[in-house]
Design an enzyme around this catalytic site. Structure first.
Site, PDB file in Angstrom:
ATOM      1  CG  HIS A 269     -26.637 -14.787  38.288  1.00 35.81           C
ATOM      2  ND1 HIS A 269     -25.991 -13.654  38.741  1.00 35.81           N
ATOM      3  CD2 HIS A 269     -26.005 -15.829  38.859  1.00 35.81           C
ATOM      4  CE1 HIS A 269     -25.007 -14.014  39.547  1.00 35.81           C
ATOM      5  NE2 HIS A 269     -24.998 -15.322  39.649  1.00 35.81           N
TER       6      HIS A 269
ATOM      7  CG  ASN B  14     -20.605 -13.035  41.485  1.00 37.25           C
ATOM      8  OD1 ASN B  14     -21.544 -12.993  40.700  1.00 37.25           O
ATOM      9  ND2 ASN B  14     -20.341 -14.089  42.225  1.00 37.25           N
TER      10      ASN B  14
ATOM     11  CE1 TYR C  73     -22.399 -21.004  36.714  1.00 40.66           C
ATOM     12  CE2 TYR C  73     -22.796 -18.986  35.501  1.00 40.66           C
ATOM     13  CZ  TYR C  73     -22.667 -19.647  36.695  1.00 40.66           C
ATOM     14  OH  TYR C  73     -22.824 -18.965  37.864  1.00 40.66           O
TER      15      TYR C  73
END
Ligand code: NDP
Length: 500
Positions: free
Chosen positions: A55, A127, A337
């Site tokens: 990303h 997403n 993350y």
């Protein structure tokens, strides 16, 4: 221009000359004491931070989430109560391409949302597709390696992609979406978003419900064919930035209808599919979508780097009334993350203004590089440990979610056994009209260009299992492609620009 500001060093001293370096004599050399020059060059060397591994290329804007429905019977989360209006940030992205990649490439799009709630930041990091390629976090790094560059050739490798996919039938659902029309949206405004994972909601009575979040575009779905995208990329590599930034600049504020699907906690033991499997959806007929509100984007960032590149989204950020679920991929992302942001932005990434909660923050973490939050985070200089008797911040038991009522033995369960990876793909395939099916076959044939026949055969066998028309369609499209005279001669094995 009397009000023109004085150029200064970062330490605030006036800079006497920003055109000519300080030299010994008219013909040089430059003196080491020309600190303004050294500072300028040193800063330039440090302008880049680590690119996101996935990303990397993104586009973002601010807006609001307004709750119009009443789901208070499912959750006591303040952000989801009727009438709540919460400021938010969205960042959309492609997955595989680097920061300089073209926007209009066939790829899954990230749909990351940060809601600045009064109980802390709630991040929904989804997403534009409701499912994902893998269901076990062990496979995530392997999968991403197949989407990135080959370590020797430094090129993308369709062979690696299809080798992995054909050996991982759980990927079929997402591969089919990626290769269908919706795999190449025209802009961030023209696609849906999905929280993808199953999360939970819980209410004051301590009841838990499983939940899926959906964001349905009000601009309508608009997609490019591969050929149209090629033309766009020949014109501009920044088509998403142009569309999102330009649209908002023109006062066109995109909106998404927010829906949830709700599953009572113990239903999770009864469904024919595992509701925590990230490669599966919950069929709408079984769990109908409930409309709960609208998300609107209406403000561009002032500084892309400070506000979008520095934006740090993590599924670990939940707020009371919203919880995780047993989804293995979610649990891995809860770690991964936040860890990525500690590496990319530093230990104190949550104190960067775009990531700062808009509510009071009290904690006992301290020191470390770039500790710039200053002040006393506990409200009392003597309260620098816990427990303490000086009235330092204390846990809030009401934020504790109810106990999980489903359990099992700890084991490494093989979810390839007894798992139907075809039935939901068939449901999707049956939604496609003839034109969409033909484009799906052609997109797959193009993406398979140059891969070994045995890998193609293994993958097409999976398509056959979804529907005989699917396998036959891809076989035919491959024949058509191989009979076509190439417009430009390419060397064998040149990777195609496909990705996920
Ligand atoms: P539905 O007939 O209720 O369809 C579910 C969804 O399919 C709709 O929300 C629709 O999204 C989406 N859809 C319709 N046409 C297409 C298309 N051409 N490409 C991609 N998505 C499309 O049935 P089910 O709930 O049983 O789902 C059937 C299949 O649809 C699933 O197996 C899955 O592949 C796919 N799907 C399901 C979703 C779900 O949460 N159940 C969500 C998205 C896709 P929209 O409203 O935006 O048109």
């Amino acid at each position: 221009m009397t009000d023109r500001k004085t150029l200064t060093t970062t330490a605030g001293a006036p800079v006497p000359d920003n055109q000519n370096s300080w030299t010994a004599g008219e013909r040089g050399p430059v003196l080491l004491q020309d600190y303004q020059l050294i500072e300028k060059l040193a800063h330039q060397n440090r302008e880049r931070i680590p690119e996101r591994v996935v990303h990397a290329k993104g586009w973002g804007a601010y807006g609001t989430l307004k709750i119009t429905g009443d789901i208070s019977r499912y959750t006591n989360a303040k952000v989801l109560q009727p009438g709540a209006v919460t400021p938010m940030l969205a960042r959309f992205s492609t997955v595989a391409g680097e920061m300089g990649a073209a926007d209009a490439e066939r790829d899954v799009r990230g749909f990351a949302l940060k809601f600045y709630t009064e109980d802390g930041n709630w991040d929904l990091v989804g997403n534009n597709t409701p499912v994902f390629f893998v269901r076990d976090p062990y496979k995530f790094p392997d999968f991403i390696h197949t989407q990135k560059r080959h370590p020797k050739t430094n090129m993308r490798s369709p062979t690696a992609m299809w080798d992995f996919w054909s050996l991982s039938p759980e990927s079929l659902h997402q591969v089919t979406i990626l290769m269908s029309d919706r795999g190449l949206p025209v802009s961030p405004q023209h696609m849906n978003g999905y929280g993808s994972h199953t999360f939970s909601l819980w209410n004051d009575a301590g009841e838990r419900f499983w939940v899926k979040f959906h964001f349905k575009t009000r601009q309508g779905h608009k997609t490019y064919t591969n050929e149209q995208a090629d033309q766009v990329i020949a014109r501009t590599r920044e088509s998403y930035q142009e569309a999102l930034f330009g649209g908002i600049d023109n006062g066109e504020f995109p909106q998404w209808t927010v829906q949830i699907q709700i599953m009572p906690e113990l239903d999770a033991e009864k469904t024919s599919y595992n509701p925590f499997d990230l490669t599966k959806v919950w069929p709408h007929a079984e769990y109908p979508p409930i409309e709960i509100g609208v998300m609107e984007l209406n403000r561009n960032p002032e500084n892309y780097f400070a506000e979008i590149e520095n934006a740090a989204f993590s599924p670990s950020n939940i707020v009371p009334g919203i919880g995780y679920s047993p989804d293995k991929m979610l649990q891995a992302r809860v770690f991964s993350y936040a860890d990525a942001h500690r590496h990319r932005l530093g230990t104190h990434y949550e104190t960067i203004p775009v990531n700062q909660p808009r509510c009071p923050v009290h904690h006992y973490h301290r020191d470390g590089q770039m500790n710039v939050f200053g002040g006393i985070k506990t409200g009392n200089p003597d309260a620098y440990y816990e427990p303490n008797s000086v009235n330092g911040p204390f846990e809030q038991k009401s934020a504790q979610e109810p106990p999980l009522r489903i359990s099992g033995d700890a084991d490494r369960y093989n979810h390839r056994i007894g798992n139907d990876d075809y039935v939901q793909v068939r449901a999707l395939f049956n939604l496609f009209d003839d034109g969409e099916k033909a484009r799906l076959f052609a997109n797959i044939a193009a993406a398979m260009g140059g891969i070994p026949q045995e890998i193609a055969d293994r993958q097409i066998a999976h398509f056959d299992k979804v529907h005989p028309d699917y396998g036959a369609g891809v076989r035919h499209a491959r024949e058509v492609l191989s009979n076509r005279e190439p417009a430009i001669s390419v060397t064998p094995n040149t990777p195609q620009q496909v990705g996920a």
